[in-house]
Structures are given as C-alpha cells and as structure tokens.
Design an enzyme around this catalytic site. Sequence first.
Site, PDB file in Angstrom:
ATOM      1  N   HIS A 159     -81.046  -2.257  65.826  1.00 23.77           N
ATOM      2  CA  HIS A 159     -82.137  -2.321  66.794  1.00 23.77           C
ATOM      3  C   HIS A 159     -83.472  -2.369  66.049  1.00 23.77           C
ATOM      4  O   HIS A 159     -83.602  -1.850  64.940  1.00 23.77           O
ATOM      5  CB  HIS A 159     -82.111  -1.093  67.711  1.00 23.77           C
ATOM      6  CG  HIS A 159     -80.906  -1.050  68.594  1.00 23.77           C
ATOM      7  ND1 HIS A 159     -80.804  -1.809  69.732  1.00 23.77           N
ATOM      8  CD2 HIS A 159     -79.746  -0.359  68.481  1.00 23.77           C
ATOM      9  CE1 HIS A 159     -79.634  -1.582  70.309  1.00 23.77           C
ATOM     10  NE2 HIS A 159     -78.967  -0.711  69.567  1.00 23.77           N
ATOM     11  N   CYS A 200     -84.306  -6.895  67.191  1.00 27.81           N
ATOM     12  CA  CYS A 200     -85.358  -7.309  68.118  1.00 27.81           C
ATOM     13  C   CYS A 200     -86.705  -7.245  67.398  1.00 27.81           C
ATOM     14  O   CYS A 200     -86.943  -6.346  66.585  1.00 27.81           O
ATOM     15  CB  CYS A 200     -85.389  -6.386  69.333  1.00 27.81           C
ATOM     16  SG  CYS A 200     -83.954  -6.545  70.415  1.00 27.81           S
TER      17      CYS A 200
END
Length: 460
Positions: A159, A200
């Site tokens: 992430h 991301c």
Amino acid sequence: MKSIFLLFLFLALAVEARYNPRKGLAAGRQRKHKYQDEGEAFVVLVAGSNGWYNYRHQADVAHAYHTLRNHGIPEENIITMMYDDVANNQLNPYKGKLFNRPHGKDLYKGLKIDYKGSSVTPDNFLNVLRGNASGIDGGNGRVLETNENDRVFVYFTDHGAVGMISFPDGILTVKQLNDVLVWMHKNKKYSQLAFYLEACESGSMFDSVLRSDMNIYAISAANGHESSWGTFCENDMNLPCLGDIFSVNWMTDSDGEDLKTETLEFQYELVKKETNLSHVMQFGDKDIAKEAVALFQGDKEDREYIEDFGLSASKSVNWPARDIELNHLISQHKKSNDLTLSNKLEYKINRLKETRRAIKKNVHMIVEKLFEGESEDLISRVLTQSRPVFDLRCHHIAVNIFNKYCINFNDYEYAMKYGKVINNMCFYRRIEEIILALPDICMEIDIEEEVATRMEKEFL
C-alpha cells in the site's frame, strides 16, 4: 506483382502489431544497448503488507523471486522480505501454496525468505540497502554487500500514499527512501540501480525528488495521485486478488523473454501499454533504460519458469487497491447461500464502510481545526489538491505525527487515501505550526470506539 505482395505483407504485419502489443513493440527490442557484465546483480524484494486480503503482495514477491532465480540470479544475491502469514493462513484453501494467477504455479515452493513477521520493518529495509548489518533487528541479518561495480534491483509492493509506502508495522516516507538512495550513491554501493515500485500514488516517491545524476532508474505502477490496481480479483479459487496489474505485467514479460536482448526501456513501454488502469511512470536517469534487463534480472536463457501468456491481467477482473478487501467481501456475500456466513460477511462489510466514514469525517475535522478562520476555498484545496512532495522534511514529520496522534495507517490502511491532505498541510502551513497543533486536535479521535458506537446504533 512483387510490389503488391510486399504491400499486403506490410499491411498484415501492421495489423498484427496493432493487436499484439508484444510484437507491436518488438522493433524497440533490437535497438542498440550496452551489455556489460562486470560486477554482479543483487536484488532486494519486499512485500510490505500482512493480512489475508493483501494476498497479492506476497504472491507478487514470490513470483518475482522465481522469475529472477530462473533467469540466473543466485540465491545468495537475493534478499527477500515478506511477513509470511498468507500461504499457511487459516483462510487459505490451498495450504502452503501461493498463486499469482488463477491455477498458475505454486510460488511458495522453493521460496527463500530472509525477513519474516516483525522483522519486515522500514528500518531493516533501509539497513539492508545500506549494507548495515549492525543495524538489523531480526531476520537472518543479510544485507547488500555491494560495490561500485555491482548493479542493484529493488522491487517493492504494498500500500502507498502521497510520499509514503507502508510496512506491516510502520511507514516509510519519501524523505527516508531518498536519503538512503543518496547515501548509497555517495558511498558507491552500486554502478546502477533499478527500482520497481508497486503501490497507490507510487509516483510520488520519485516525482520531483529522485535526481537524474545518481545512476538510478525508477518505474512506478501509478502516478502520484492515483490508485494502483489488483488483478485476477474474481477467481474460481476463492482467493482474494492474486496479483497487481503492473507487477504481473513486468514479471510476465521477464518470464518469457531473453533479457539480454530486451532493454529496460522496452519493458517499461510494454508494461505501460498493458497496465491499462493506472499510469506507469519512469523517473531518474533514463539513460539506464537503454541497458539490457538482464543486467538487473539475470541473463540465463534456459528458463524453467514460464507462465501462460494467454491469461491477461488487464482483461481479468481488476479492483482499485484500497477497495480490494471490501469488494472481496461483497463478492463472497453475493455468492453465499449460508445464512450464518452471510450475516458475518454483512457485518464485516458494514463495519468497513463505517470505518471509512469515520476516517473521512475525522480527516475533515482535523483540516477544519488546523485551518480555522481560513476560507472554505482554502480548506477545500487542502482536502482535494494533488501535488508532488516539495518539502520532504515537513512531510516526513507531519506524516509521523499524524500516524502517532491522529489515525494509525497500519491499523487503518484506508486512511492512506488522505496522504495528499498531509502533504497539502505542509504546503499551506509551516511545520512548527503542524507540530504544535496536530496532537491537540487529534486528542479525542478514537476510530474504533466511534465505529463500534455507530454499529451498535445502526446495525445491531
């Protein structure tokens, strides 16, 4: 007649190139590039997450390990960091196995992991890159022992948010990553370094930060303000998303090619074209892109590990990274015919939605208090604008204060969506003001209690 035949042949080849991205880019494969074999190739592979619903990150790294081993990178030249709580997870119907595509090869078999569990930390990662064995806490203590003749390949998947990437229990900021890369360059720890980053907003770790004069070439799965995407998310194996689109694409290419004749530039262009839901970006010294992929990923030709090219990641069911857990639960709920299981899944779904609502509400509260007295327009800009990280020091301090006093990113991964807000705080406020204000503003935030109260009122 001969000229007509040649014309039809040219048109046929053009049509084939149009519909086959691999062949359509093939002309670029043969462009001149350097192939120098002095020094060795060393690799660091990192899956920075844990938990069942983050299955794809560990599957990505396991795949990368086998790709590189089968291209001839020695086991002793690869350092792997992975929490290792997925293959033998109680929810795994295929105990002791990992897959990066439906019904693909078992990637857990033969995988060597150097740092597991609590040893998968930002500090250990940075010390591995520095070659600082004395700073390692846990794991087997292996670090990069490289010199100015060696090439280093780093692949990280997890992430991310604007200016940060996550570990199971910690955050690594763009300042920390950039500082270690600068240190490695200054201390001649490599001749060239290639960094592939899946997360991301991963472009924000390099955009306007990574210098072009350090012999470092970086590729990110997404630009600095968009999501990365999971792939093979709806599968008949009852598993969460098996991989990430960018990661599966670069490894699928590497698995099937003679990397001595393929350049990093070719791989970048191919992966950029086939990663259709985010913008794959490149940064740093782009001259390195003219080098052969083999210099970083191995040059062995008698490869044993080749996946099925017919199964395209971009054409499978793909979900934005931050929605994967929620979407997987919703999918399971729709398929369930068991009333008890359906009720449990519905509870989990509602709890996730309430957690998101609480996070959003509290982020807005923080901004409104920090910018009390300012115009609604300014507050809106703080909440919505996307920009590169310009003040690395302010960003690093603000992220860690927010993580400690406001909302912990490891407890609430979804909060990373608002990383851009922290970056904007540094754009509109001095770090001294943020340091003084945030702990007091966040004093009464308790996401868990807020969600529990809402769940009791609304759903129980």
